[in-house]
Design an enzyme around this catalytic site. Structure first.
Site, PDB file in Angstrom:
ATOM      1  N   ARG A   1      52.941  29.076  41.705  1.00  0.00           N
ATOM      2  CA  ARG A   1      52.240  29.586  42.896  1.00  0.00           C
ATOM      3  C   ARG A   1      51.254  28.498  43.358  1.00  0.00           C
ATOM      4  O   ARG A   1      50.610  27.867  42.519  1.00  0.00           O
ATOM      5  CB  ARG A   1      51.498  30.896  42.596  1.00  0.00           C
ATOM      6  CG  ARG A   1      52.452  32.063  42.309  1.00  0.00           C
ATOM      7  CD  ARG A   1      51.748  33.397  42.333  1.00  0.00           C
ATOM      8  NE  ARG A   1      51.452  33.838  43.686  1.00  0.00           N
ATOM      9  CZ  ARG A   1      50.697  34.893  43.973  1.00  0.00           C
ATOM     10  NH1 ARG A   1      50.158  35.606  42.994  1.00  0.00           N
ATOM     11  NH2 ARG A   1      50.461  35.242  45.216  1.00  0.00           N
TER      12      ARG A   1
ATOM     13  N   GLN B   1      48.316  45.692  46.473  1.00  0.00           N
ATOM     14  CA  GLN B   1      47.399  45.503  45.330  1.00  0.00           C
ATOM     15  C   GLN B   1      46.285  46.550  45.346  1.00  0.00           C
ATOM     16  O   GLN B   1      45.784  46.960  44.305  1.00  0.00           O
ATOM     17  CB  GLN B   1      46.763  44.107  45.376  1.00  0.00           C
ATOM     18  CG  GLN B   1      47.682  42.976  44.992  1.00  0.00           C
ATOM     19  CD  GLN B   1      48.323  42.342  46.199  1.00  0.00           C
ATOM     20  OE1 GLN B   1      48.548  42.995  47.213  1.00  0.00           O
ATOM     21  NE2 GLN B   1      48.655  41.071  46.110  1.00  0.00           N
TER      22      GLN B   1
ATOM     23  N   ASP C   1      40.669  32.920  45.796  1.00  0.00           N
ATOM     24  CA  ASP C   1      41.695  32.112  45.113  1.00  0.00           C
ATOM     25  C   ASP C   1      41.346  30.633  45.098  1.00  0.00           C
ATOM     26  O   ASP C   1      41.824  29.888  44.251  1.00  0.00           O
ATOM     27  CB  ASP C   1      43.056  32.327  45.777  1.00  0.00           C
ATOM     28  CG  ASP C   1      43.601  33.686  45.392  1.00  0.00           C
ATOM     29  OD1 ASP C   1      43.158  34.688  45.983  1.00  0.00           O
ATOM     30  OD2 ASP C   1      44.409  33.758  44.451  1.00  0.00           O
TER      31      ASP C   1
ATOM     32  N   ASN D   1      41.618  33.710  50.244  1.00  0.00           N
ATOM     33  CA  ASN D   1      41.812  34.966  49.503  1.00  0.00           C
ATOM     34  C   ASN D   1      42.953  35.723  50.171  1.00  0.00           C
ATOM     35  O   ASN D   1      43.498  35.279  51.189  1.00  0.00           O
ATOM     36  CB  ASN D   1      40.508  35.780  49.491  1.00  0.00           C
ATOM     37  CG  ASN D   1      40.584  36.947  48.510  1.00  0.00           C
ATOM     38  OD1 ASN D   1      40.968  36.751  47.356  1.00  0.00           O
ATOM     39  ND2 ASN D   1      40.254  38.141  48.945  1.00  0.00           N
ATOM     40  N   LYS D   2      43.297  36.847  49.598  1.00  0.00           N
ATOM     41  CA  LYS D   2      44.431  37.641  50.066  1.00  0.00           C
ATOM     42  C   LYS D   2      44.419  37.810  51.581  1.00  0.00           C
ATOM     43  O   LYS D   2      43.368  38.077  52.175  1.00  0.00           O
ATOM     44  CB  LYS D   2      44.398  39.004  49.363  1.00  0.00           C
ATOM     45  CG  LYS D   2      45.523  39.948  49.679  1.00  0.00           C
ATOM     46  CD  LYS D   2      46.902  39.366  49.513  1.00  0.00           C
ATOM     47  CE  LYS D   2      47.171  38.740  48.162  1.00  0.00           C
ATOM     48  NZ  LYS D   2      48.407  37.899  48.148  1.00  0.00           N
TER      49      LYS D   2
HETATM   50  O1  MRU Z   1      48.676  37.421  45.481  1.00  0.00           O
HETATM   51  P1  MRU Z   1      47.651  37.855  44.468  1.00  0.00           P
HETATM   52  O2  MRU Z   1      47.718  39.311  44.141  1.00  0.00           O
HETATM   53  O3  MRU Z   1      47.669  36.972  43.242  1.00  0.00           O
HETATM   54  O4  MRU Z   1      46.267  37.606  45.195  1.00  0.00           O
HETATM   55  C1  MRU Z   1      45.094  37.955  44.529  1.00  0.00           C
HETATM   56  C2  MRU Z   1      43.874  37.804  45.355  1.00  0.00           C
HETATM   57  O5  MRU Z   1      43.911  37.370  46.483  1.00  0.00           O
HETATM   58  C3  MRU Z   1      42.576  38.115  44.682  1.00  0.00           C
HETATM   59  O6  MRU Z   1      41.660  38.615  45.600  1.00  0.00           O
HETATM   60  C4  MRU Z   1      42.011  36.842  44.047  1.00  0.00           C
HETATM   61  O7  MRU Z   1      42.966  36.213  43.261  1.00  0.00           O
HETATM   62  C5  MRU Z   1      40.811  37.114  43.232  1.00  0.00           C
HETATM   63  S1  MRU Z   1      41.261  37.967  41.742  1.00  0.00           S
HETATM   64  C6  MRU Z   1      39.914  38.162  40.781  1.00  0.00           C
END
Ligand code: MRU
Length: 375
Positions: A108, A223, A264, A274-275
């Site tokens: 990723r 999520q 992230d 972030n997401k």
């Molecule tokens: O695609 P994901 O589910 O890995 O994305 C996760 C996020 O965007 C979280 O907000 C981020 O990793 C912080 S987790 C403590």
């Protein structure tokens, strides 16, 4: 898939939510794609299985990905140690380490914790190798290397839990009472234990703040609806799932007292990946003058990048949008665009909570200062 049964190497936390555990032979990863309906663990006993668990999002969340990748390095060397390799040389192992790092880092692209953890494991590997005098190595050397890698991965995991608890304590004092909106999942499932943004909410609730959570469902992987709602119900923290497009209306009605999210990757100027959907929330919060907090450990900062424009943004399969729980929800001819992350400019972020302290603007000066422990 196998049920959780084997004895863990060392239980690092007593959280009721066990994102993964580890035995001598394998890493067991809670398959988050199946939550909340099924609690099943995936047995990852090879480099490729660890890579799959990250790439296919059985495990997700920036810190959790980093920890699993670090354990993946150990698993990969253990896999090698089981094979009947007659002559192991330093050169062979160096090549193997490079391959392990390449495979795991291509799982990723956006969460920097993955690259951070792999670099740290590589450094541990290199330090160990630099102490060896002979080019040819025996099985005993390999078993010592395994122990060193195992301790290295456990160290990364332990540090993450410690950071989470520290951030929770700091962030809890910042959070107002009332409705707190959060996006994606940033709890124990996304970390080594306890959580980042959700850890702050959790701690604020534990110390008696009257808090309820607005949980963005977080299309398309859900999520929020599946994972955050599951964690909050286990913890008995009140919350309500909202559709991703409800935030503006609820803010307009005065029904949101603060927004808190994870990250992230955070660059030198505070820009935060972030997401997908986080940026829209930050714009809305700014318009409605609602505090917008980010919570992330120092392993999520990329001080090699000066702004968010440099962050690689993952684009995932269109199928994740076109299908829901295995059923097609769009016309057969329809196409979809599925960026998994967006970047929120630092200028929209009220404060960033880290284990080293709470960072306020101007981020260009303060991020480095706080992370380097300068007064
Ligand atoms: O695609 P994901 O589910 O890995 O994305 C996760 C996020 O965007 C979280 O907000 C981020 O990793 C912080 S987790 C403590």
């Amino acid at each position: 898939m196998s049920k959780a049964s084997a004895k863990p190497i060392k239980p690092l936390h007593t959280d009721s939510i066990r994102t993964f555990y580890w035995t001598e032979d394998a890493l067991f990863v809670l398959d988050q794609r199946r939550l909340p309906l099924k609690e099943e663990y995936f047995r990852a006993d090879s480099l490729e299985k660890v890579r799959k668990s990250i790439r296919d999002m059985l495990v997700r969340g920036a810190p959790a990905i980093g920890i699993v990748a670090a354990i993946g390095v150990y698993i990969a060397f253990r896999e090698l140690s089981k094979k009947a390799v007659s002559k192991i040389t330093k050169a062979y192992l160096d090549k193997y380490m490079k391959r392990v790092k390449d495979r795991l880092s291509s799982s990723r692209p956006t969460a920097v914790n993955l690259f951070w953890a792999l670099s740290r494991m590589e450094k541990i590997y290199k330090e160990f190798m630099s102490n060896l005098t002979s080019e040819e190595l025996d099985k005993k050397v390999l078993s010592n290397l395994l122990m060193v890698l195992r301790d290295g991965a456990l160290g990364i995991w332990q540090e993450d839990i410690t950071s989470n608890l520290k951030m929770a304590e700091l962030g809890a004092s910042l959070l107002p009472e009332g409705w707190i909106l959060t996006h994606c999942n940033t709890g124990a499932l996304a970390t080594g234990g306890y959580g980042t943004a959700l850890g702050v909410i959790r701690r604020a609730f534990e110390v008696g703040k009257r808090i309820s959570v607005l949980i963005d469902e977080t299309r398309p992987y859900l999520q929020g609806a599946r994972l955050t709602a599951w964690e909050l119900s286990k913890l008995k923290i009140p919350g309500m799932i909202i559709t991703d497009n409800s935030a503006g209306f609820l803010m307009q009605k005065g029904m949101v007292q603060a927004v808190i999210v994870g990250a992230d990757r955070i660059t030198l100027n505070g820009d935060t990946a972030n997401k997908i959907g986080t940026y829209s929330l930050a714009v809305l919060a700014n318009f409605h003058q609602i505090p917008f907090y980010v919570c992330a450990p120092s392993s999520t900062f990329d001080l090699g990048m000066s702004s968010g424009k440099e962050i690689p943004i993952e684009e995932r399969s269109a199928e994740e949008v076109l299908y829901c729980t295995g059923k097609r929800i769009a016309p057969m001819q329809a196409k979809a665009l599925n960026f998994s992350f967006d970047v929120t400019p630092g200028s929209l972020i009220s404060a960033i909570i880290t284990e080293k302290g709470i960072i306020y603007p101007p981020y260009e000066e303060n991020i480095k200062r706080v992370l380097e422990n300068r007064l």
